[in-house]
Design an enzyme around this catalytic site. Structure first.
Site, PDB file in Angstrom:
ATOM      1  N   THR A  78      -4.487   9.232   3.034  1.00 19.19           N
ATOM      2  CA  THR A  78      -3.465   9.135   1.995  1.00 19.19           C
ATOM      3  C   THR A  78      -4.117   9.458   0.655  1.00 19.19           C
ATOM      4  O   THR A  78      -5.260   9.104   0.418  1.00 19.19           O
ATOM      5  CB  THR A  78      -2.729   7.768   2.021  1.00 19.19           C
ATOM      6  N   CYS A  84      -1.080   1.396  -5.914  1.00 16.40           N
ATOM      7  CA  CYS A  84      -0.734   1.255  -4.498  1.00 16.40           C
ATOM      8  C   CYS A  84      -1.986   0.885  -3.691  1.00 16.40           C
ATOM      9  O   CYS A  84      -3.108   1.046  -4.152  1.00 16.40           O
ATOM     10  CB  CYS A  84      -0.184   2.560  -3.944  1.00 16.40           C
ATOM     11  N   HIS A  98       0.612   3.107   3.218  1.00 14.77           N
ATOM     12  CA  HIS A  98       0.502   3.331   1.769  1.00 14.77           C
ATOM     13  C   HIS A  98       1.527   2.399   1.122  1.00 14.77           C
ATOM     14  O   HIS A  98       2.716   2.711   1.050  1.00 14.77           O
ATOM     15  CB  HIS A  98       0.809   4.801   1.460  1.00 14.77           C
TER      16      HIS A  98
END
Lengths: 161, 201
Positions: free
Chosen positions: A23, A29, A46
């Site tokens: 990711t 995040c 994620h």
């Protein structure tokens, strides 16, 4: 042939070795990997926000730490992972901007990291490595075969946790 | 959310007026004629944000400021590294391209340019909508685009529905040609309706 499975914002994916999970551009995040080294199964999420219950517009449940980890765990077990063998690693949860040196009231990156820790503890999955906080973005790449999590940054190099 | 075609027309107008203001201010600041065009204006729903941003770990320069007033929100101006270097070099009257990761003068120059750019678009929004908007001082970031946008989006602990995205192309003399920048406006809940309500849409 090994392939790299891309995990988008507010999404999660599962895979089998020798595939890798990736990711890109994590800020506040969190990227969480949960894996079973013995059966070569792993998943990556994620996560964008700590809690689905605090949000008015819920929408996609994979955005939140609580609901996403539940779904990811279910998928891993369905694929044949054994719960007692599962381990987790995570990275992200940065604070990218501050105004005049003042940290914002809501440290969302920090809260995301705490929420993931809590959810993992609740599920009884040990968190074996973490690289969170700071003021920089991260791109992560997870090797399901070895359990290595590669964390790449722009100014702070790359490391393996 | 389905975006009405009229909204897009209205937002394009905001983009054009903002670009006009920005080009004028930037020309004065850089002492060279800068033109600015707006090839595309979009209202991007969150689910489509990723494809709109492109490669999420591409390194970019971002200026971020908060907008207070009747239709509050957050605004960002995003530049590529080469464009940011060119602008900083021109502003600092340097021969070589500065290293914007370490050069504090260059960073400060970019902060000023970003301030002008974002303010120009915010003023355009104010002029067209009649809503009073007051931008804050900007914060500068040089990092992965996805990381910078996600932390701005999530700052208040919730997600907003959609983002106004205005693509711009800046062009000046010589190697200052074809610099791309993107203006983002993340309206707080209800702000986009307030901004566009004035057009009677």
């Amino acid at each position: 042939m090994s392939k790299t499975i891309m995990v988008g914002m507010g999404d999660y994916k599962v895979g089998k070795a020798p595939d890798r999970l990736m990711t890109a551009g994590l800020g506040s995040c969190i990227g969480v990997c949960i894996y079973d080294l013995f059966s070569h199964i792993g998943g990556m999420a994620h996560i964008m926000l700590p809690n689905s219950r605090e949000s008015k517009a819920t929408g996609n449940p994979a955005k939140y730490a609580d609901t996403c980890l539940e779904m990811l765990l279910e998928d891993l077990l369905k694929m044949g992972a054994v719960k007692s063998r599962l381990k987790a690693k995570m990275a992200g949860g940065a604070q990218m901007f501050s105004f005049g040196g003042k940290p914002p009231i809501l440290k969302i990156g920090e809260r995301n990291a705490e929420a993931v820790c809590q959810e993992l503890a609740k599920a009884g999955i040990p968190l074996v490595a973490a690289d969170t906080g700071g003021t920089f973005g991260r791109t992560i790449n997870f090797d399901i075969q070895t359990g290595d999590l590669h964390v790449r940054t722009i100014n702070y190099g790359e490391k393996v946790i | 959310m389905e975006v009405p075609a009229l909204w897009i027309e209205a937002l394009k107008e905001v983009g054009n007026i903002g670009a006009g203001h920005a080009a004028t201010s930037l020309s004065h600041l850089l002492q060279t004629r800068i033109e600015m065009t707006v090839p595309r204006v979009r209202l991007v729903p969150l689910v489509r944000l990723q494809e709109a941003l492109g490669q999420l770990d591409a390194t970019k320069v971002a200026l971020y400021l908060k907008v207070m007033g009747e239709a509050p929100g957050k605004a960002m101006f995003i530049l590529s590294i080469p464009s940011a270097q060119l602008i900083a070099r021109t502003l600092l009257c340097k021969g070589e391209l500065p290293d914007i990761f370490t050069d504090q003068m260059a960073q400060s120059a970019l902060q000023e340019v970003g301030n002008i750019m974002v303010s120009s678009f915010v003023i355009a929004l104010t002029e067209l909508s009649g809503c009073m908007l007051q931008p804050s001082i900007p914060a500068l970031g040089i990092d992965m685009i996805g990381a910078m946008v996600d932390s701005v989006l999530l700052e208040e602990g919730h997600l907003d529905d959609s983002i106004l995205m205005i693509d711009t192309i800046l062009s000046g003399q010589g190697d200052m040609k074809e610099m791309e920048g993107t203006f983002l406006y993340i309206p707080a809940e209800g702000s986009i309706e307030k901004l566009l309500g004035v057009f009677g849409i």
